[in-house]
Design a protein around this motif. Structure first.
Motif, PDB file in Angstrom:
ATOM      1  N   THR C 312       0.847  -1.199   0.000  1.00 23.88           N
ATOM      2  CA  THR C 312       0.000   0.000   0.000  1.00 23.88           C
ATOM      3  C   THR C 312       0.880   1.245   0.000  1.00 23.88           C
ATOM      4  O   THR C 312       2.106   1.155   0.176  1.00 23.88           O
ATOM      5  CB  THR C 312      -0.915   0.034   1.238  1.00 23.88           C
ATOM      6  N   ILE C 313       0.253   2.393  -0.155  1.00 27.92           N
ATOM      7  CA  ILE C 313       1.016   3.640  -0.291  1.00 27.92           C
ATOM      8  C   ILE C 313       1.906   3.914   0.918  1.00 27.92           C
ATOM      9  O   ILE C 313       2.989   4.482   0.791  1.00 27.92           O
ATOM     10  CB  ILE C 313       0.048   4.821  -0.552  1.00 27.92           C
ATOM     11  N   THR C 314       1.459   3.494   2.086  1.00 32.41           N
ATOM     12  CA  THR C 314       2.254   3.728   3.291  1.00 32.41           C
ATOM     13  C   THR C 314       3.091   2.508   3.676  1.00 32.41           C
ATOM     14  O   THR C 314       3.712   2.494   4.742  1.00 32.41           O
ATOM     15  CB  THR C 314       1.325   4.085   4.472  1.00 32.41           C
ATOM     16  N   MET C 347       8.146  10.746  -7.221  1.00 32.58           N
ATOM     17  CA  MET C 347       9.542  11.116  -6.949  1.00 32.58           C
ATOM     18  C   MET C 347       9.727  12.618  -6.818  1.00 32.58           C
ATOM     19  O   MET C 347      10.732  13.081  -6.275  1.00 32.58           O
ATOM     20  CB  MET C 347      10.442  10.575  -8.061  1.00 32.58           C
ATOM     21  N   ARG C 348       8.794  13.376  -7.377  1.00 31.80           N
ATOM     22  CA  ARG C 348       8.828  14.831  -7.207  1.00 31.80           C
ATOM     23  C   ARG C 348       8.034  15.266  -5.974  1.00 31.80           C
ATOM     24  O   ARG C 348       7.954  16.456  -5.682  1.00 31.80           O
ATOM     25  CB  ARG C 348       8.199  15.501  -8.429  1.00 31.80           C
ATOM     26  N   GLY C 349       7.386  14.316  -5.329  1.00 33.27           N
ATOM     27  CA  GLY C 349       6.594  14.660  -4.141  1.00 33.27           C
ATOM     28  C   GLY C 349       5.327  15.415  -4.464  1.00 33.27           C
ATOM     29  O   GLY C 349       4.820  16.205  -3.658  1.00 33.27           O
ATOM     30  N   ARG C 350       4.765  15.189  -5.658  1.00 36.56           N
ATOM     31  CA  ARG C 350       3.595  15.949  -6.090  1.00 36.56           C
ATOM     32  C   ARG C 350       2.355  15.094  -6.271  1.00 36.56           C
ATOM     33  O   ARG C 350       1.472  15.429  -7.071  1.00 36.56           O
ATOM     34  CB  ARG C 350       3.892  16.636  -7.424  1.00 36.56           C
ATOM     35  N   ALA C 351       2.275  13.990  -5.541  1.00 35.70           N
ATOM     36  CA  ALA C 351       1.174  13.052  -5.784  1.00 35.70           C
ATOM     37  C   ALA C 351      -0.048  13.323  -4.918  1.00 35.70           C
ATOM     38  O   ALA C 351      -0.985  12.518  -4.884  1.00 35.70           O
ATOM     39  CB  ALA C 351       1.663  11.611  -5.616  1.00 35.70           C
ATOM     40  N   GLY C 352      -0.043  14.445  -4.205  1.00 31.35           N
ATOM     41  CA  GLY C 352      -1.251  14.842  -3.474  1.00 31.35           C
ATOM     42  C   GLY C 352      -1.675  13.810  -2.444  1.00 31.35           C
ATOM     43  O   GLY C 352      -0.854  13.316  -1.667  1.00 31.35           O
ATOM     44  N   ASP C 353      -2.957  13.477  -2.461  1.00 28.02           N
ATOM     45  CA  ASP C 353      -3.519  12.551  -1.466  1.00 28.02           C
ATOM     46  C   ASP C 353      -2.856  11.187  -1.472  1.00 28.02           C
ATOM     47  O   ASP C 353      -2.926  10.459  -0.493  1.00 28.02           O
ATOM     48  CB  ASP C 353      -5.017  12.335  -1.736  1.00 28.02           C
ATOM     49  N   ARG C 354      -2.262  10.830  -2.587  1.00 26.06           N
ATOM     50  CA  ARG C 354      -1.674   9.489  -2.662  1.00 26.06           C
ATOM     51  C   ARG C 354      -0.153   9.533  -2.556  1.00 26.06           C
ATOM     52  O   ARG C 354       0.534   8.537  -2.832  1.00 26.06           O
ATOM     53  CB  ARG C 354      -2.111   8.774  -3.937  1.00 26.06           C
ATOM     54  N   MET C 356       3.455   9.157  -1.290  1.00 30.50           N
ATOM     55  CA  MET C 356       4.122   8.307  -0.304  1.00 30.50           C
ATOM     56  C   MET C 356       4.720   9.178   0.787  1.00 30.50           C
ATOM     57  O   MET C 356       5.210  10.270   0.520  1.00 30.50           O
ATOM     58  CB  MET C 356       5.243   7.504  -0.981  1.00 30.50           C
ATOM     59  N   PRO C 357       4.706   8.691   2.020  1.00 30.86           N
ATOM     60  CA  PRO C 357       5.198   9.486   3.149  1.00 30.86           C
ATOM     61  C   PRO C 357       6.639   9.933   2.952  1.00 30.86           C
ATOM     62  O   PRO C 357       6.993  11.078   3.243  1.00 30.86           O
ATOM     63  CB  PRO C 357       5.081   8.530   4.330  1.00 30.86           C
ATOM     64  N   THR C 358       7.480   9.050   2.459  1.00 28.82           N
ATOM     65  CA  THR C 358       8.846   9.429   2.126  1.00 28.82           C
ATOM     66  C   THR C 358       8.962   9.465   0.610  1.00 28.82           C
ATOM     67  O   THR C 358       8.647   8.479  -0.057  1.00 28.82           O
ATOM     68  CB  THR C 358       9.851   8.396   2.683  1.00 28.82           C
ATOM     69  N   VAL C 359       9.381  10.610   0.095  1.00 28.97           N
ATOM     70  CA  VAL C 359       9.498  10.725  -1.357  1.00 28.97           C
ATOM     71  C   VAL C 359      10.527   9.710  -1.852  1.00 28.97           C
ATOM     72  O   VAL C 359      11.676   9.724  -1.404  1.00 28.97           O
ATOM     73  CB  VAL C 359       9.887  12.166  -1.738  1.00 28.97           C
ATOM     74  N   PRO C 360      10.126   8.820  -2.737  1.00 30.33           N
ATOM     75  CA  PRO C 360      11.018   7.716  -3.119  1.00 30.33           C
ATOM     76  C   PRO C 360      12.161   8.158  -4.027  1.00 30.33           C
ATOM     77  O   PRO C 360      12.033   9.106  -4.785  1.00 30.33           O
ATOM     78  CB  PRO C 360      10.076   6.750  -3.858  1.00 30.33           C
ATOM     79  N   ARG C 361      13.272   7.440  -3.920  1.00 28.05           N
ATOM     80  CA  ARG C 361      14.459   7.736  -4.730  1.00 28.05           C
ATOM     81  C   ARG C 361      14.627   6.772  -5.901  1.00 28.05           C
ATOM     82  O   ARG C 361      15.218   7.142  -6.915  1.00 28.05           O
ATOM     83  CB  ARG C 361      15.735   7.647  -3.876  1.00 28.05           C
TER      84      ARG C 361
END
Ligand SMILES: [Zn+2]
Ligand SMILES: [Zn+2]
Lengths: 156, 381, 381, 156
Positions: C312-314, C347-354, C356-361
């Protein structure tokens, strides 16, 4: 003449002096026909409406010696297109060249450079019995030949 | 960066093969090319396929071996083979792969192509009005060209007659009966000034080419042919092109001109060095115009050149020595690889009755198709 | 050799758009990607297109500008975007071009695909007997996998429920209603053990990506994402694949395994470093198997991982954060670029409600389709 | 049983003990079904005819919950395939796995590893009124389960 245009936004209708509806790019100024979502030269979105001149000259032409297949939906023969029928690229001076059916012409009198004018012609009767109309170009007795009328070549 | 060599060619002759799947023809062409190169399929690192009728030519691996290789399908209409050759060349130049197969196959069963105008970015009314046809574009383009440059209809007839004459001495051609200029001119007028016998027809067939890093070509052949460059281009605003509802008054060259310029530049070879040309002759008018577009002559010189036989097999610059599209028909995905097959065959001196008197060193292959794409390749030996 | 950066992404949401041509959707996605990158179309050096329904996606230039650029169309079924990205990457690596557009678009109007079996190298009788269907292959593959590795049908239901849950918080998804595991299990059995709600459906849409030489990426964006590798593979003899009339007893890995291995190797990155995955979930069973095939877990670990919410997303390794194919449907030519759109957005941290808590690399995108082709891409920021 | 095979070269027919006709590669020995022009492993041309064993076990299976579209030409319902119908991959020990319709089975008694045997079954009546037959696999009461029958997983 009454009738329903073959497509919306293609030419001004009903009208005594119909015009083709093109697009003009706000960025580079390029004209296009029909008007699209984007400019065909630079890609800028949202060309604005531009009414194309109704008179021009024949830039090139050909005959069509066989009936087209689907999605063609006009009539062939009696009351419709003859076979062969004719199509050309019509140069509207200083504006654009438009591909169009040619009406009221025959192979004998077609000449590159001859003057033509926009006409709206019957196309077909739709499922609801309405007459559908479309645009074409016809010889323009009042028009001028284009300045480059001289044919270098000769027919064989 | 590695040079790229062609070490094998294979052709499933173009024609009509009722009941024979396109992939079966493709498998045969691939086997012929591999055998010609002396390369086992298991030694091939990658493949590129092209077809109109078969969505995924890579399915041919079921017939020729499931080796797991990367197999990319490309499609750019009549210019498909150009895209396929360009992709193959790039993969070898990157050094990741050393041996590749390029395969084209198609099966068009009679009649002209039908399609949805909106899939070519043309409006629906354009199709409803009977304007969504490629042949009438070719009639209009050559008619204007004749007007501007004095080309005669007799010249068009000569081009077609040459195609049938070359087909008659090519055992693999589809049309093998020579036709006179009179017969060609007297055939039914399809799109003025183009008569029935001036056009090619869609048909069926396959062609394949094995390419490799030129550094290892000697392992496989004494007569490698080098793929010096491939350039592909789409149309620019102002070019008069297939399925164009309008054209700009500002005139720019056709995409073939742009592709040819790029291909010559990349190869470091000029058009004056070309000794054999394979040109897209969807109709006789196209061959005439493409001669100038790839720089083999100036606009208007074609009447005299063609009347003097310059483009025949024994002429100064032979064009479409195997009969071209007019004598072979056009299975779209395979057509451009047939051009390469013929260039390689002539450059190896193995063209039999149609061999050029002097084995050519430099050849050009040119493709053009809807909705305005072109590809030009330069080959040398 | 230049690195390759992704500097813009654009999506025409997948769904149903009666009367809207695929090329119109493609033009919109292309404009969005160009605007996202801050790149003018006239500055784009080359393009690559992919589509099932539209033979020549390059026709989009009529809508976005006739600049004359080389525009190659590729097609490898569900793996089309992989082929397109690979081609774009190669062109930049060769140094000939610096900025490219990769565009996918499609329009499947209802119902399953129909095609001629012989175009996939399957015999005619195979189609006549009702065997020329992709979904029954997926049923058979996951059924055996469940037998071998103890995967439960509950796990399949959890995968589908996650897809709908992610779709519900993705404003651009096609299916935006969360469904419970019970509803999913209770829906009609299509191909045992796969029920109706465990499958994706074909639909319509477009996606686009702007790539460039990484050396100039800073001109356009502060958040470039790097395309580290793309590998494509066909099936090997012994792999159990779509439209196979028979399979060897000697077992070899599926093409996704081969493609993943090649992609990790080329990227110099291992599967243990992956922080987000977009996997081909034509159905829930495929997502389960592809988790192992790309190395995110061992065979059989999926029951526990999925029950614990790891995908899941988290979770530890989020899979198909935008709802995947199940919640977005599959316009074949565009589907893989939607995966890239989502990876880049996360990866840009722009996914809004969805988000991921830590922006993936590090992210992986995987595609698989008929007749047995796979593509795996590795992205990093 | 009489009847015309759905395709030539697919199985030996007429026969009391029909066999599927596969190909065996002269170079690498790989088996394939049906026989093709080339070997699916190494690509060598001309695999020779190989009659595949008529008994095997079920390697995997699925149901088909909807009627297939064209080019499917069999009957659905009365006297034809039921919906759902069943398809599987049948392992012929030491030879090959063959994809086939399963007949005389239901979802309840299908088990991976169960023994099956080749049968020829009615398929459809062709335009000339002839009965067309095809191959399928049916439960084999005399057969042995495969050695790897243990199911690790359980149905949900
Ligand atoms: Zn503009
Ligand atoms: Zn073999």
């Amino acid at each position: 003449m009454a009738g329903v245009p073959i497509a919306d936004g293609l030419f001004t209708w009903p009208s005594d002096e119909p015009r083709l509806i093109g697009g003009s790019c706000g960025r580079c100024g390029a004209l296009s026909f029909p008007r699209r979502a984007g400019c065909p030269r630079c890609g800028a979105s949202g060309p604005v409406e531009h009414l194309i001149g109704a008179r021009g000259t024949l830039w090139t032409w050909t005959s069509q010696g066989f009936a087209p297949k689907e999605p063609f939906n006009g009539a062939i023969g009696e009351g419709g297109l003859g076979v062969p029928w004719y199509v050309g690229l019509v140069e509207i001076p200083g504006e654009i060249r438009v591909e169009a059916l040619l009406t009221g012409v025959s192979e004998e009198d077609l000449r590159i450079g001859m003057p033509l004018r926009l006409v709206v012609v019957p196309w077909r009767t739709d499922d609801e019995g309405r007459e559908v109309v479309t645009f074409a170009f016809a010889p323009d007795p009042d028009g001028q030949r284009s300045s480059e009328t001289e044919e270098v070549g000769a027919r064989a | 960066m590695p040079d790229v060599a062609i070490i094998g060619v294979g052709l499933h002759p173009f024609g009509r093969y009722p009941g024979k799947p396109a992939l079966t023809m493709g498998a045969e062409a691939a086997r012929l090319a591999l055998a010609d190169a002396g390369v086992a399929w298991t030694d091939v690192d990658f493949a590129v396929g092209g077809s109109y009728e078969v969505d995924q030519p890579d399915a041919v691996v079921a017939e020729i071996g499931l080796t797991g290789l990367p197999f990319t399908n490309v499609y750019n209409g009549c210019a498909t083979a150009g895209s396929a050759l360009a992709l193959a060349k790039q993969q070898i130049e990157l050094g990741e792969h050393r041996i590749g197969l390029v395969l084209g196959l198609d099966k068009h069963e009679g009649g002209a192509f039908t399609a949805d105008p909106t899939s070519y970015a043309a409006p629906e009314w354009y199709g409803e009005m009977g304007l969504f046809l490629t042949t009438k574009f070719f009639g209009m383009k050559i008619n204007r060209y004749m007007h501007d440059h004095g080309i005669t209809q007799q010249t068009l007839a000569r081009v077609a007659a040459k195609a049938y004459a070359n087909g008659a001495i090519n055992p693999q051609a589809f049309r093998r009966k020579a036709l006179s200029e009179e017969e060609i001119l007297a055939s039914r007028m399809l799109n003025f000034p183009l008569t029935h016998y001036m056009f090619c027809t869609p048909d069926e067939g396959a062609a394949a080419v094995v390419v490799c890093d030129a550094a290892i070509a000697h392992r496989y052949t004494d007569t490698p042919v080098y793929l010096r460059s491939v350039a592909t281009r789409t149309r620019r605003y102002g070019a008069f092109e297939v399925h164009g509802t309008s054209a700009a008054i500002e005139h720019v060259p056709a995409p073939t001109v742009d592709a040819a310029k790029a291909a010559y530049e990349a190869a470091g070879i000029g058009p004056e060095e070309v000794q054999i040309a394979q040109l897209q002759d969807t109709d006789a008018g196209n061959e005439v115009m493409h001669m100038a577009e790839v720089g083999l002559c100036a606009d208007g010189e074609q009447n005299d050149l063609i009347a003097a036989g310059a483009t025949t097999i024994t002429g100064r610059i032979p064009v479409n020595t195997d009969g071209g599209l007019i004598a072979n028909g056009e299975p779209v995905g395979a057509s451009g690889l047939r051009q390469v097959h013929e260039l390689v065959t002539q450059m190896r001196g193995r063209a039999g009755d149609r061999q050029m008197p002097t084995v050519p060193r430099v050849g050009v292959a040119q493709l053009y198709g809807a909705p305005g794409v072109a590809a030009v390749s330069i080959l040398t030996r």
